[in-house]
Design an enzyme around this catalytic site. Sequence first.
Site, PDB file in Angstrom:
ATOM      1  CB  SER A   1     -16.043 -28.064-101.768  1.00  0.00           C
ATOM      2  OG  SER A   1     -16.410 -29.466-101.309  1.00  0.00           O
ATOM      3  CE  LYS A   2     -19.215 -26.157-104.160  1.00  0.00           C
ATOM      4  NZ  LYS A   2     -17.920 -26.949-104.471  1.00  0.00           N
ATOM      5  NE  ARG A   3     -16.226 -32.633-101.119  1.00  0.00           N
ATOM      6  CZ  ARG A   3     -15.697 -33.203-100.092  1.00  0.00           C
ATOM      7  NH1 ARG A   3     -15.811 -33.781 -98.939  1.00  0.00           N
ATOM      8  NH2 ARG A   3     -14.113 -33.075-100.755  1.00  0.00           N
ATOM      9  CG  HIS A   4     -15.157 -29.609 -96.486  1.00  0.00           C
ATOM     10  ND1 HIS A   4     -15.109 -29.371 -97.732  1.00  0.00           N
ATOM     11  CD2 HIS A   4     -14.751 -30.526 -95.939  1.00  0.00           C
ATOM     12  CE1 HIS A   4     -13.858 -30.390 -97.837  1.00  0.00           C
ATOM     13  NE2 HIS A   4     -13.880 -31.097 -96.899  1.00  0.00           N
TER      14      HIS A   4
END
Length: 507
Positions: free
Chosen positions: A259-262
């Site tokens: 997800s974006k947090r990666h």
Amino acid sequence: MNGNNIVTVRTRYAPSPTGALHIGNVRSGLFAYLFARHNRGAFVLRIDDTDRERSTSESLDEILESLGWLGVDWDEGPPDARYFQSNRFDRYREGALKLLREGKAYRCDCTAADLDAMRKQAEREHRKPGYDGRCRDKRTAAELANTELPDKRAGRDYTIRFRSPREGVTVVDDLIKGRAAFDNRELDDLIIFRSDGVPTYNFATVLDDADFGMTHIVRGDDHLPNTPRQMQIFYALGLQPPAYAHLPMVMGPDGQKLSKRHGATSVFAYRDLGYFPEALLNYLVRLGWSHGDQEIFSRAEMIEFFDFAECGKSAGIFNAEKLLWLNFHYMKTLPIERLVEDVKPFIARRGWKIPGDDAWLAKMIATLRERAKTLVELVDFASFYLNDEIAIDPKAAAKFLTPEIAPKLAALADEIKSLPATSRVEASIEAGFARISAEIVEASIQDGFARVLERFAMKLGELAQPVRVALTGGTVSPGIYEVIAVLGRDRTVRRLRAAASACSGAS
RNA sequence: GGUCCCAUCGUCUAGUGGUUAGGACACCGGCCUCUCACGUCGGGAACGCGGGUUCGACUCCCGCUGGGAUCACCA
């Protein structure tokens, strides 16, 4: 089986325009695309924009542009308005009414608060949190004849739920995962129409997949739990469900769904980081699919070899380093004229002037492509080629630009100065042209070096590093003859003389 | 927690009952060399555990463990 009746494969990719096009998501689209192309079938792009709140046109543009950049082309889809769910609401209403009339769906006037209380209660009693079906059997004649659909603003504040079977099992024969059986008692009555009159995902998807004649649904295995529900809706509609192929997920380095947090996860992000679409595609296709020991695949090969039988069942972790290696591979092997075009926007982004001479740019890139893994890196490295003024690294200067080297640099400047200027070749760039041309020039440069080396009785290594610092500002660069060939006679002489005077004066 | 999915080097994977368990990325060495790279040669590194089935299990079955997904009037 009727051997003459060959059904054309039809697959779809149905992103929702609610954010950036994510690489885990686009991988599912890629596999659907490859399967369709492999079977000479049709690939359909559908926009799942029933969520009017979150859908944006910017996001739609990004999806379309990302797919265009990757070269994943569709046979049916935008700009054709019929492939937007938001334009199919009449169809969804019709479908819902049909189920309502046949008693296969029902109106539910439980409020959000009711449902919330229901869930909490179930949790307390350690039961599963699904809807308990309390409105399920209000099938009076009047109810069945009612042709109204929810419209909260018109006072029809209720939802429509699918009357899911409570016995038996629903079997998904997945092309990748194999057989998975779901007990129908686990399937609660899902909402197919919201109180604001908007159909929900599972319902709209089924109607779309049916109407557009999808033969194979290729998607991430996060959809596997939805599949028995969708199949039951197909049955209720009197339709045969398509075949399913559920791809394993792409995880981040922490083992959680990507997800974006990666970090960088969108197609745009990689494009802007200086990656080639070939590399991203190649990386994505090898994550979850393999063809023997082969690592490098052209698009034609992907299409030729792709098969669900060679797809793995387990989730894969996104490995940025392997993607970087693949990008490097394409950096080294893509036609040089491709690189010439691709590098220009990155030069512009640095605020530098884009050289007008493509042949020269090609020669420049030829010296750097084995040293840069991305276009961003390549441009960083090209600073001393693309700018007249260079900054000399103080540490390098201190070590190599000593007073003793000054006369040697000056002598080399004189040698280079006397070299015949090479005439510019106007012919179009053929593969290998830059290299051949550079070699011719390099031979005379090498002679110039040899004369200086002999005069001062030095080794090449003793001269090359100071020259490198003088010409590039640092201690790391392509071969020194190549650098001079690309820099050209005049700029080389100027930098050599500047360095010579700087280091004799610095003492 | 319920349901479902999954399980070979750190990572991506090959393997389809008998292999010194192969390749790739990354990592570590040697060679090449004007620096850095490229290239090249070599190295370390895996079948989660326990039961079966079988003459023989990485391969088949069961259990366990571990990981993941999903349980919305989101898609």
